[in-house]
Design a protein around this motif. Sequence first.
Motif, PDB file in Angstrom:
ATOM      1  N   THR A  53       0.910  -1.104   0.015  1.00 50.77           N
ATOM      2  CA  THR A  53      -0.086   0.113  -0.069  1.00 50.77           C
ATOM      3  C   THR A  53       0.867   1.229  -0.015  1.00 50.77           C
ATOM      4  N   GLN A  54       0.531   2.324  -0.957  1.00 48.75           N
ATOM      5  CA  GLN A  54       1.467   3.369  -1.175  1.00 48.75           C
ATOM      6  C   GLN A  54       1.411   4.231   0.285  1.00 48.75           C
ATOM      7  N   VAL A  55       0.509   4.420   0.842  1.00 49.90           N
ATOM      8  CA  VAL A  55       0.513   5.343   1.977  1.00 49.90           C
ATOM      9  C   VAL A  55       1.288   4.675   3.179  1.00 49.90           C
ATOM     10  N   THR A  56       1.310   3.348   3.189  1.00 52.91           N
ATOM     11  CA  THR A  56       2.297   2.758   4.265  1.00 52.91           C
ATOM     12  C   THR A  56       3.660   3.067   3.882  1.00 52.91           C
ATOM     13  N   ASN A  57       4.050   3.056   2.680  1.00 51.30           N
ATOM     14  CA  ASN A  57       5.470   3.503   2.227  1.00 51.30           C
ATOM     15  C   ASN A  57       5.605   4.752   2.486  1.00 51.30           C
ATOM     16  N   SER A  58       4.594   5.816   2.214  1.00 50.95           N
ATOM     17  CA  SER A  58       4.747   7.137   2.580  1.00 50.95           C
ATOM     18  C   SER A  58       4.923   7.264   4.011  1.00 50.95           C
ATOM     19  N   ARG A  59       4.352   6.482   4.949  1.00 53.18           N
ATOM     20  CA  ARG A  59       4.371   6.518   6.307  1.00 53.18           C
ATOM     21  C   ARG A  59       5.702   6.248   6.690  1.00 53.18           C
ATOM     22  N   ARG A 139       3.486   6.424  16.439  1.00 54.89           N
ATOM     23  CA  ARG A 139       2.632   6.312  15.329  1.00 54.89           C
ATOM     24  C   ARG A 139       2.186   4.737  15.409  1.00 54.89           C
ATOM     25  N   ALA A 140       2.490   3.900  16.252  1.00 58.56           N
ATOM     26  CA  ALA A 140       1.976   2.583  16.515  1.00 58.56           C
ATOM     27  C   ALA A 140       0.261   2.611  16.591  1.00 58.56           C
ATOM     28  N   GLY A 141      -0.354   1.735  15.836  1.00 51.20           N
ATOM     29  CA  GLY A 141      -1.728   1.608  15.642  1.00 51.20           C
ATOM     30  C   GLY A 141      -2.379   2.851  15.078  1.00 51.20           C
ATOM     31  N   ASP A 142      -1.453   3.202  14.103  1.00 54.82           N
ATOM     32  CA  ASP A 142      -2.124   4.640  13.626  1.00 54.82           C
ATOM     33  C   ASP A 142      -3.212   4.505  12.245  1.00 54.82           C
ATOM     34  N   GLY A 143      -3.308   3.047  11.993  1.00 52.93           N
ATOM     35  CA  GLY A 143      -4.209   2.692  11.092  1.00 52.93           C
ATOM     36  C   GLY A 143      -3.783   2.806   9.530  1.00 52.93           C
ATOM     37  N   LEU A 144      -2.204   2.784   9.441  1.00 53.69           N
ATOM     38  CA  LEU A 144      -1.592   2.906   8.098  1.00 53.69           C
ATOM     39  C   LEU A 144      -0.792   1.752   7.773  1.00 53.69           C
ATOM     40  N   ASP A 145      -1.093   0.718   8.376  1.00 53.50           N
ATOM     41  CA  ASP A 145      -0.592  -0.762   7.851  1.00 53.50           C
ATOM     42  C   ASP A 145      -1.639  -1.109   7.027  1.00 53.50           C
ATOM     43  N   PRO A 146      -1.263  -1.989   5.994  1.00 48.59           N
ATOM     44  CA  PRO A 146      -1.664  -2.596   4.695  1.00 48.59           C
ATOM     45  C   PRO A 146      -3.201  -3.085   4.974  1.00 48.59           C
ATOM     46  N   ALA A 147      -3.227  -3.774   6.216  1.00 46.86           N
ATOM     47  CA  ALA A 147      -4.673  -4.336   6.650  1.00 46.86           C
ATOM     48  C   ALA A 147      -5.636  -3.345   6.941  1.00 46.86           C
ATOM     49  N   SER A 148      -5.398  -2.679   7.616  1.00 50.42           N
ATOM     50  CA  SER A 148      -6.316  -1.470   7.937  1.00 50.42           C
ATOM     51  C   SER A 148      -6.487  -0.487   6.909  1.00 50.42           C
ATOM     52  N   VAL A 149      -5.591  -0.216   6.049  1.00 50.96           N
ATOM     53  CA  VAL A 149      -5.716   0.485   4.801  1.00 50.96           C
ATOM     54  C   VAL A 149      -6.768   0.258   4.052  1.00 50.96           C
ATOM     55  N   ASN A 150      -6.837  -1.179   3.874  1.00 53.02           N
ATOM     56  CA  ASN A 150      -7.449  -1.872   2.830  1.00 53.02           C
ATOM     57  C   ASN A 150      -8.959  -2.653   3.531  1.00 53.02           C
ATOM     58  N   THR A 151      -9.231  -1.934   4.487  1.00 54.68           N
ATOM     59  CA  THR A 151     -10.583  -2.686   5.301  1.00 54.68           C
ATOM     60  C   THR A 151     -11.711  -2.842   4.155  1.00 54.68           C
ATOM     61  N   ALA A 152     -12.352  -3.849   4.238  1.00 56.57           N
ATOM     62  CA  ALA A 152     -13.440  -4.217   3.201  1.00 56.57           C
ATOM     63  C   ALA A 152     -14.459  -3.110   3.150  1.00 56.57           C
ATOM     64  N   LEU A 266       8.966  17.071   5.491  1.00 55.81           N
ATOM     65  CA  LEU A 266       7.445  17.713   5.234  1.00 55.81           C
ATOM     66  C   LEU A 266       6.918  17.209   4.034  1.00 55.81           C
ATOM     67  N   PHE A 267       7.674  16.928   2.991  1.00 54.38           N
ATOM     68  CA  PHE A 267       7.235  16.390   1.868  1.00 54.38           C
ATOM     69  C   PHE A 267       6.297  15.000   1.920  1.00 54.38           C
ATOM     70  N   HIS A 268       6.875  14.184   2.949  1.00 50.47           N
ATOM     71  CA  HIS A 268       6.266  13.097   3.172  1.00 50.47           C
ATOM     72  C   HIS A 268       5.086  12.846   4.167  1.00 50.47           C
ATOM     73  N   VAL A 269       5.342  13.801   5.204  1.00 49.65           N
ATOM     74  CA  VAL A 269       4.195  14.010   6.096  1.00 49.65           C
ATOM     75  C   VAL A 269       2.917  14.678   5.216  1.00 49.65           C
ATOM     76  N   ALA A 270       3.156  15.500   4.503  1.00 49.79           N
ATOM     77  CA  ALA A 270       2.019  16.084   3.739  1.00 49.79           C
ATOM     78  C   ALA A 270       1.544  15.079   2.872  1.00 49.79           C
ATOM     79  N   ALA A 271       2.289  14.184   2.145  1.00 50.97           N
ATOM     80  CA  ALA A 271       1.710  13.170   1.504  1.00 50.97           C
ATOM     81  C   ALA A 271       0.889  11.938   2.161  1.00 50.97           C
ATOM     82  N   VAL A 272       1.241  11.661   3.228  1.00 53.33           N
ATOM     83  CA  VAL A 272       0.525  10.896   4.187  1.00 53.33           C
ATOM     84  C   VAL A 272      -0.763  11.396   4.496  1.00 53.33           C
ATOM     85  N   ASP A 273      -0.746  12.674   4.936  1.00 52.48           N
ATOM     86  CA  ASP A 273      -1.959  13.314   5.526  1.00 52.48           C
ATOM     87  C   ASP A 273      -2.935  13.514   4.217  1.00 52.48           C
TER      88      ASP A 273
END
Length: 403
Positions: A53-59, A139-152, A266-273
């Motif tokens: 998941t892209q956002v996980t890598n941005s994280r 940042r632990a448990g922030d919901g940006l792991d792949p399983a959380s990102v792709n909740t059904a 700052l580039f990647h913090v902005a990318a995540v948000d």
Amino acid sequence: MPVSRRGAALLGAATVATLGVAAPAAAQPVTTDSVLAWYDTTAAAIAGGGAPTQVTNSRTWAIAWLAAARAQAHTPSADGQRAALAGAVHQTLVTLVPTRRDSADATLAAELAALPDRPQVRDSVAAGRAAAQRLLTERAGDGLDPASVNTAFPVPAAAPGVWQPTPPQYAGATQYGNRVARPFTLRSAGQFRPAPPPAIGSPRYEADLAEVRAYGAAASTVRTQAQTDTATFWLGSSLTLYTPILRAAVAQSPAPVLERTRLVALFHVAAVDTQIATSDAKYTYQRWRPVTAIRAGGDATWLPLHDTPAHPDYPSGHNTYSGSAEGVLTALIGPRARRPYTIGSPTAPGVTRTYGDWHQPSAENIDARVWSGIHTRSADVAGIRLGEDVARHVVRHATDLLR
């Protein structure tokens, strides 16, 4: 090239006054520049062992480089800041991308060999590691792991304007859980939510759909080869496409380690948000994709040039990322590069494009998603604006973020 006045005012003249750009080579040569060494190590680690998941890598990027910037703030010497960068990025990579530990270890060894062996350097490495560990814990448990990102996502009942799975795979929606992940700086995922998309049947809606129907069709007779090439070039992951653009800015900057580290952070913090805000808007509006709308209108066999991603149309995620990237680079560097920079694309092997500013990639992204047949222009424009809004917010709050 001077920093834009807005960027200096938002982040503080001492932080950005020496940022600038020049042209990189198309390839990335071996470098003795500490910031580029860790930049390339981070990029290679994520490319070779990152998450699906892209956002996980941005994280991962955001944690590594934000931790480094925080540690550097308490280390006044150039050697100390270089050592803090090494400690923070290494600690993050071996934790989040453990399969690429060998390359992270090699970069660390090279950096330490180039630094004097004295207590201040050793303490700065330790400070970088500690900053990374604190941020990883935070940042632990922030919901940006792949399983959380792709909740059904439960597919809604079919209705005019409502998203449905798209051909040819008819896959379930992705990135649904991303909308409830914890941002770095936003008060809520919906803080900058764009206004609703054009109403079904409105003149703007009909114009949007007519444009995609004509120019985005797989069998289009009006799309030019140049337009097809642009659509194909910008088809891949935004993170992959923008990694060399940000590298160009970093490589060309005459600023010391601290300022360039902050730029990457700052580039990647902005990318995540931005990606969190994007999913919030997509699943708030749940707007159907052009292929669904066009087929519902009577053209039952219409297909886009490129397969439609499995999530709603509005706003375009590629364009939110572009807007965010352009916003951070413009605020901290200025609107133009000192000299042209050249990038490639994973979806157009062997092809390169050269740019002189940070805006032209955004402009091409707007067109590209229409010419691919996968977004309406309204979704693209709204995406740029959302990304810009988030970027301004991140830069405005940079002082607190970097403490």
